[in-house]
Design an enzyme around this catalytic site. Structure first.
Site, PDB file in Angstrom:
ATOM      1  CE1 TYR A  25      -3.266   2.701   0.630  1.00 16.95           C
ATOM      2  CE2 TYR A  25      -2.936   2.451   2.948  1.00 16.95           C
ATOM      3  CZ  TYR A  25      -3.287   3.393   2.050  1.00 16.95           C
ATOM      4  OH  TYR A  25      -4.229   4.667   2.386  1.00 16.95           O
TER       5      TYR A  25
ATOM      6  CG  ASN B 296      -1.516   6.789   1.756  1.00 14.11           C
ATOM      7  OD1 ASN B 296      -0.644   7.714   1.165  1.00 14.11           O
ATOM      8  ND2 ASN B 296      -2.763   7.071   1.940  1.00 14.11           N
ATOM      9  CE1 TYR B 297      -1.222   2.289   6.108  1.00 18.58           C
ATOM     10  CE2 TYR B 297      -1.339  -0.093   6.208  1.00 18.58           C
ATOM     11  CZ  TYR B 297      -1.897   0.796   6.785  1.00 18.58           C
ATOM     12  OH  TYR B 297      -3.086   0.721   7.224  1.00 18.58           O
ATOM     13  NE  ARG B 298       6.490   7.503   0.394  1.00 13.80           N
ATOM     14  CZ  ARG B 298       5.872   7.812  -0.687  1.00 13.80           C
ATOM     15  NH1 ARG B 298       6.083   7.120  -1.718  1.00 13.80           N
ATOM     16  NH2 ARG B 298       4.899   8.920  -0.679  1.00 13.80           N
TER      17      ARG B 298
END
Ligand code: FAD
Ligand code: NAG
Ligand code: NAG
Ligand code: NAG
Ligand code: NAG
Ligand code: NAG
Length: 532
Positions: free
Chosen positions: A473, A475-477
Site C-alpha cells: 500500500y 500510503n504505508y510507504r
C-alpha cells in the site's frame, strides 16, 4: 577611533566578502528570486524560514510524527516556505527550478519514510500549514478542502454541521489530506464507500510550470493519477472537492481480546475466511501484539478483534452471533456513540472533547515514537501453522512494542474495478496486513535490531501473501521494496516497486508523469518516473 577610514574600509570589504559568499549559496539566490517573484515580498518573507530564523526548528519539527526522522543526522531543508496564496506556490516552484533545488511538499507530515521533509539533495520544503481552509456544503454534500488541512479539521467541520454526514478517510485525525488522499486513503468507511481517493470529485492543482488546473483543464488522465498514484510525483494538489457521505446517528464500536491460551490462533484462522464477507457497514480488524500473561508473567500473544459498525448494538449482536459465534461477542464488549466520537475513540482519544480534532500537533497515545511500517495483502487464508510462526515471532524481545493489524477487505472494495483509480487492491483480497514495528528509544544498535525484526518477519510472511507482484500500500510507504535512490531510475527498474503499489496501473501513471512533468522536477525516492 584612530583610523576611521581604515575601519570603514574594513567594514566595507568585510560586508562585501560576506554578501558575496552568501550570495553564492544556492538558497540565497533562491531567496532573492522569491522576493523578486512575489508581489507581496514583505509579507511573504514572514512565511519563509531558514536555519537562521529562530522558529525554523519548531516549524520543521511540528509535524514530524516518526522520531526516526528527528535525529541530528537527518538531512534538513535549506528553506521552508509556508504559502498562504497561490502566487507563493508559483514563485517557490519557479525559483526552485531556476536554482536547482528539489522541493518536497508537506501536508500532515505522516509519510512513513519522512519523504515530505527529508531529502538527500539540497531541498526546499513547501509546508501547507497555512493553506487549509475547509468549506463544507451540507446541502449538496460536497466539501472543498485545501490540502494543508488535516483529516480532523475536515471531520470536525462536517460534524459541526451534521452528525450523520462524514468523509470516507483515515482514522488518525492528524493525517494531512494532501498526502493521504493522494495515496488512496482508507478508514472506518472504506468497505462501504471506498477509499478517500474514490470520493474526490474535483481538484485544484499546480503543475511544474505554475499553471493552475482543475478537473476539466487537467483532463481525466491526470485527474485519475492524483487520486491514488501517491503524493509528490505530478505536481502539488492545492485543494480537493470531496463527496460527503451518510452515516447513521449511532454507530457501535467493539473490541474482544483473546490470548493464545484462549484460542487466539483458531479465532484468527476463522476470521480470515469470514470477515471479508461481513456487511459493508463493518470495519473488521484484528490487532496482534505480545503481552505478559497475567497468570504466569510469561509472554503470550493477544488478538484483539474489533470493528466500528454503522448501526446499533441491537443490530450488531444477532449479526455477529450468526456470522462469528465462536468470538462470543457480548453487549458489554460494545459501545454506542456518534461516528465522529468513534474517530476519536479509534485513535486513542475516547471521551475527549471533539476540539482535539483541530489539534495538529498532538500525538496519538497508541503510537510508539519510533517505527518501521510494512504492508501485505492476503488472498488465501493463512494456515494455522503459518499463523503460529507469526505469533511466535511476536513474542521476540525485539517485538515488545510491535502491533500487527489485519484489515478485512471486501464490501464495495470488491465492486470497484482495479483501474478505476491508481489504487489497485480491490477484489480478490481477503485482508491487508499492517506491520507496525515500534520501539521506544533510539540508538543505532537498538534500531537495527527492530529493523531486522521487521525485515525478517516480512520474509517469513512471503509464502502466505500476494505474489507477483507482492502487493503493498503506497500510503504505508516502505523504501525497502525499492527506491529511485538505489539506482531504480529507469522506468523498468522503478516498476519493481511500482507494480507492488499499483499493479498494472503503474504504466499509466508513468505516461501521465511523462506528459505533465517530463523533466522530473517533482521527484523523490519513490516518485513515479517518466517513461523516458
Ligand atoms: C499515525 C498514522 C496513522 C495512519 N493511519 C492511516 C489510516 O488510517 N489510513 C490510511 O490510509 N493511512 C494511514 N496512515 C498513512 C497516511 O495515510 C500516509 O502516510 C499519508 O501519505 C499521509 O499524508 P500526510 O499529508 O500526513 O503526509 P505527508 O508526509 O505530508 O505527505 C505524504 C506524501 O505526499 C506528498 N504530498 C503531501 N501533500 C501533497 C499535496 N498537496 N500534493 C501533492 N503531494 C503531496 C508528500 O510530498 C509525500 O510524498 C497513517 C499514518 C500515520 C503516521
Ligand atoms: C498577488 O498576485 C496574485 C495573482 O498572481 C493575486 O491573487 C494576489 O492577490 C496578489 N497579492 C497582492 C498582495 O497583490
Ligand atoms: C527569517 O529571517 C529573515 C532575515 O532576517 C527575515 O527576512 C524573515 O522575515 C524571517 N522569517 C520569519 C518567518 O520570521
Ligand atoms: C526533535 O529533536 C529536537 C532536537 O534534538 C528536540 O529538541 C525535540 O524535542 C525533538 N522532538 C520530539 C517530539 O522529541
Ligand atoms: C513483561 O515482562 C518483561 C520481563 O519479565 C519486563 O521486562 C517487561 O517490562 C514486562 N512488560 C510489561 C508491559 O509489563
Ligand atoms: C495540542 O495538544 C498538545 C498536547 O496535549 C498541547 O500541548 C497543545 O497545547 C495543543 N494545541 C492546541 C492548539 O490546543
Amino acid at each position: 577611533m584612530k583610523f576611521p577610514e581604515f575601519s570603514m574600509l574594513f567594514t566595507l570589504v568585510f560586508a562585501a566578502f560576506f554578501s558575496f559568499s552568501w550570495a553564492s549559496l544556492p538558497h540565497q539566490n533562491f531567496l532573492h528570486c522569491l522576493s523578486l517573484r512575489s508581489n507581496d515580498s514583505s509579507s511573504f518573507s514572514k512565511l519563509i524560514f531558514t536555519p537562521a530564523n529562530s522558529s525554523y526548528e519548531s516549524v520543521l519539527e511540528s509535524t514530524i510524527r516518526n522520531l526516526r526522522f528527528n535525529s541530528t543526522d537527518t538531512p534538513k531543508p535549506l528553506v521552508i516556505v509556508t504559502p498562504t496564496q497561490i502566487s507563493h506556490f508559483q514563485a517557490t516552484i519557479y525559483c526552485s527550478r531556476k536554482h536547482g533545488l528539489q522541493t518536497r511538499t508537506r501536508s500532515g507530515g505522516h509519510d512513513y519514510e519522512g519523504l515530505s521533509f527529508v531529502a538527500h539533495v539540497p531541498f526546499v520544503v513547501i509546508d501547507l500549514v497555512n493553506f487549509r481552509s475547509v468549506d463544507v456544503d451540507v446541502e449538496n454534500r460536497v466539501a472543498w478542502v485545501q490540502t494543508g488541512a488535516i483529516l480532523g479539521e475536515l471531520y470536525y467541520r462536517i460534524a459541526e454541521k451534521s452528525k450523520t454526514l462524514a468523509f470516507a478517510g483515515g482514522v488518525f485525525h492528524t493525517i494531512g489530506v494532501g498526502g493521504h488522499i493522494s495515496g488512496g486513503g482508507f478508514g472506518l468507511l472504506f468497505r462501504k464507500y471506498g477509499t478517500a481517493g474514490d470520493n474526490v470529485i474535483d481538484a485544484q492543482f499546480i503543475d511544474v510550470n505554475g499553471r493552475i488546473l482543475d478537473r476539466k483543464s487537467m483532463g481525466e488522465d491526470l485527474f485519475w493519477a492524483i487520486r491514488g498514484g501517491g503524493g509528490g510525483s505530478f505536481g502539488i494538489v492545492l485543494a480537493w472537492k470531496l463527496s460527503i457521505v451518510s452515516v447513521p446517528a449511532i454507530v457501535t464500536e467493539f473490541t474482544v481480546s483473546r490470548t493464545l491460551e484462549q484460542k487466539a490462533i483458531e479465532l484468527v484462522h476463522r476470521w480470515q475466511s469470514i470477515a471479508h464477507d461481513f456487511p459493508d457497514e463493518m470495519y473488521p480488524t484484528v490487532a496482534l501484539r505480545s503481552i505478559n500473561s497475567t497468570q504466569d508473567g510469561r509472554k503470550t500473544v493477544v488478538a484483539s478483534f474489533g470493528s466500528v459498525f454503522l448501526g446499533t448494538i441491537d443490530e450488531l449482536l444477532p449479526l455477529m452471533q450468526d456470522r462469528f459465534p465462536e468470538l462470543g461477542l457480548s453487549r458489554q464488549d460494545c459501545n454506542e456513540m456518534s461516528w465522529i466520537e468513534s474517530i476519536l475513540s479509534e485513535s486513542g482519544f475516547s471521551n475527549q472533547p471533539l476540539e482535539i480534532l483541530l489539534n495538529r500537533t498532538i500525538r496519538t497515545p497508541i503510537s510508539t515514537p519510533y517505527y518501521k511500517i510494512k504492508s501485505d495483502y492476503v488472498k488465501e487464508p493463512i494456515s494455522k501453522t503459518g499463523l503460529k510462526g507469526l505469533f511466535s515471532r511476536l513474542t521476540d524481545e525485539a517485538a515488545a512494542s510491535t502491533t500487527i493489524v489485519f484489515f478485512a477487505y471486501g464490501g464495495i472494495m470488491d465492486r470497484i474495478p482495479e483501474d478505476a483509480t491508481p489504487f489497485p487492491h480491490r477484489a480478490g483480497n481477503l485482508y491487508k496486513i499492517f506491520y507496525n514495528t515500534g520501539w521506544l528509544e533510539e540508538n543505532k544498535v537498538n534500531s537495527e535490531t527492530h529493523l531486522d525484526w521487521a525485515r525478517g518477519t516480512y520474509s517469513y510472511m512471503a509464502p502466505f501473501v500476494s505474489k507477483s507482484p507482492r502487493e503493498a500500500y503506497i500510503n504505508y510507504r516502505d523504501l525497502d521494496i525499492g527506491s529511485n535512490n538505489l539506482g531504480y531510475t529507469s522506468y523498468e527498474q522503478a516498476s519493481i516497486w511500482g507494480r507492488k503499489y499499483f499493479k498494472d496501473n503503474f504504466e499509466r501513471l508513468a505516461h501521465v508523469k511523462t506528459w505533465i512533468d517530463q523533466e522530473n522536477f517533482f521527484n523523490h525516492e519513490q516518485s513515479i518516473p517518466p517513461l523516458y
